[in-house]
Scaffold this motif. Structure first.
Motif, short mmCIF file in Angstrom:
data_model
loop_
_atom_site.label_atom_id
_atom_site.label_comp_id
_atom_site.label_asym_id
_atom_site.label_seq_id
_atom_site.Cartn_x
_atom_site.Cartn_y
_atom_site.Cartn_z
N MET A 63 0.83 -1.21 0.00
CA MET A 63 0.00 0.00 0.00
C MET A 63 0.87 1.26 0.00
N LEU A 64 1.91 1.25 0.84
CA LEU A 64 2.81 2.40 0.90
C LEU A 64 3.49 2.63 -0.45
N PHE A 65 3.78 1.53 -1.15
CA PHE A 65 4.40 1.63 -2.48
C PHE A 65 3.50 2.42 -3.43
N PHE A 66 2.21 2.09 -3.43
CA PHE A 66 1.27 2.76 -4.33
C PHE A 66 1.07 4.22 -3.94
N ILE A 67 1.07 4.48 -2.63
CA ILE A 67 0.91 5.86 -2.18
C ILE A 67 2.08 6.72 -2.64
N VAL A 68 3.29 6.17 -2.49
CA VAL A 68 4.48 6.90 -2.91
C VAL A 68 4.48 7.10 -4.42
N LYS A 69 4.15 6.06 -5.16
CA LYS A 69 4.15 6.15 -6.62
C LYS A 69 3.05 7.08 -7.13
N GLY A 70 2.00 7.25 -6.33
CA GLY A 70 0.90 8.12 -6.76
C GLY A 70 1.23 9.59 -6.69
N GLY A 71 2.28 9.92 -5.97
CA GLY A 71 2.70 11.32 -5.92
C GLY A 71 1.94 12.15 -4.91
N ILE A 72 2.16 13.46 -4.98
CA ILE A 72 1.62 14.40 -4.00
C ILE A 72 0.10 14.45 -4.02
N VAL A 73 -0.51 14.14 -5.16
CA VAL A 73 -1.97 14.20 -5.26
C VAL A 73 -2.64 13.15 -4.38
N MET A 74 -1.89 12.10 -4.03
CA MET A 74 -2.45 11.06 -3.17
C MET A 74 -2.77 11.61 -1.77
N VAL A 75 -2.07 12.65 -1.36
CA VAL A 75 -2.28 13.20 -0.01
C VAL A 75 -3.72 13.71 0.17
N PRO A 76 -4.23 14.61 -0.69
CA PRO A 76 -5.61 15.05 -0.50
C PRO A 76 -6.64 13.94 -0.69
N ILE A 77 -6.32 12.97 -1.55
CA ILE A 77 -7.25 11.84 -1.73
C ILE A 77 -7.35 11.04 -0.44
N ILE A 78 -6.22 10.78 0.20
CA ILE A 78 -6.21 10.03 1.46
C ILE A 78 -6.92 10.82 2.55
N LEU A 79 -6.66 12.13 2.63
CA LEU A 79 -7.31 12.96 3.63
C LEU A 79 -8.83 12.97 3.42
N ALA A 80 -9.24 13.07 2.16
CA ALA A 80 -10.68 13.05 1.85
C ALA A 80 -11.31 11.72 2.26
N SER A 81 -10.58 10.63 2.03
CA SER A 81 -11.11 9.32 2.40
C SER A 81 -11.27 9.19 3.91
N ILE A 82 -10.35 9.77 4.66
CA ILE A 82 -10.44 9.73 6.13
C ILE A 82 -11.63 10.54 6.62
N VAL A 83 -11.79 11.74 6.06
CA VAL A 83 -12.94 12.58 6.42
C VAL A 83 -14.24 11.87 6.08
N GLY A 84 -14.32 11.31 4.88
CA GLY A 84 -15.53 10.60 4.46
C GLY A 84 -15.84 9.42 5.34
N ALA A 85 -14.81 8.66 5.73
CA ALA A 85 -15.01 7.50 6.61
C ALA A 85 -15.56 7.94 7.96
N GLY A 86 -15.05 9.06 8.47
CA GLY A 86 -15.55 9.58 9.74
C GLY A 86 -17.02 9.95 9.66
N ILE A 87 -17.41 10.60 8.57
CA ILE A 87 -18.81 10.99 8.38
C ILE A 87 -19.70 9.76 8.29
N ILE A 88 -19.26 8.75 7.55
CA ILE A 88 -20.05 7.54 7.38
C ILE A 88 -20.28 6.85 8.72
N VAL A 89 -19.24 6.70 9.51
CA VAL A 89 -19.38 6.06 10.83
C VAL A 89 -20.33 6.86 11.71
N ASP A 90 -20.17 8.19 11.71
CA ASP A 90 -21.01 9.06 12.53
C ASP A 90 -22.47 8.95 12.14
#
Length: 206
Positions: free
Chosen positions: A1-28
């Motif tokens: 997983m870390l390999f794909f994150i690194v290879k995905g570049g800087i754009v992966m950062v906001p995608i990961i952050l968005a996924s975390i925010v979305g997961a929090g909303i879904i659980v709530d």
């Protein structure tokens, strides 16, 4: 997983952050909506309506007080306490309370929609930046270009697109599930409150 994150570049950062925010909303939202459905509204409504039909308003209020944390119980209690109002006034009162209950359930769903919309767009942005990197490497290498020289940009292009869609698709399904449950709950509130109104306003004019 870390390999794909690194290879995905800087754009992966906001995608990961968005996924975390979305997961929090879904659980709530899952916890909140599940809590609402812990009340057997059909049985509760039947018990309260039976008491109201017999004119046992005090007993009906006690029963509502035992379930005061649930929207239907709060609406029933408010209607019974204000039973001397006209039908039109009672309808407006219950409508306001029903709208408030639905809005409470819909809270933060706008954020989930934003995550669903932004994630694939960020993925497509990564596709563009990845292709730019690949073509820049090609231009720099000229006729000596190799697959390894292009691989970094191509990795970024493909991985970010996949990541954006991986986040957006299941989150979109969750959003639709929440909306369907909230709509069903709203219809149930309308139905049960209409039954109470019929009992409380028998013989009344608007």
């Amino acid at each position: 997983m870390l390999f794909f994150i690194v290879k995905g570049g800087i754009v992966m950062v906001p995608i990961i952050l968005a996924s975390i925010v979305g997961a929090g909303i879904i659980v709530d939202r899952f916890i909140v909506i599940r809590r609402v459905y812990r009340l057997d509204m059909q049985k509760f409504s039947r018990d309260v309506l039976d008491l109201v039909d017999k004119g046992k308003y005090r007993e009906a209020l006690v029963l509502c007080g035992q379930k005061k944390d649930y929207p239907l119980a709060a609406m029933y209690a408010a209607a019974i306490e204000n039973r001397l109002l006209s039908r039109l006034e009672l309808e407006k009162l219950l409508e306001r309370m029903g709208n408030h209950a639905v809005k409470t359930l819909e809270k933060r769903l706008g954020g989930l929609v934003s995550v669903v919309g932004i994630s694939p767009l960020m993925g497509f942005l990564g596709t563009i930046t990845g292709l730019i990197r690949a073509f820049m490497a090609w231009e720099k290498a000229g006729n000596d270009v190799t697959v390894s020289a292009l691989a970094g940009g191509i990795y970024e292009a493909m991985i970010t697109t996949a990541a954006g869609l991986i986040v957006a698709i299941p989150y979109y399904l969750c959003y639709n599930y929440f909306i369907s449950r909230i709509k069903y709950f709203s219809h149930e509130l309308d139905d049960y409150c209409s039954q109470l109104l019929e009992l409380l306003t028998r013989g009344k004019v608007l």
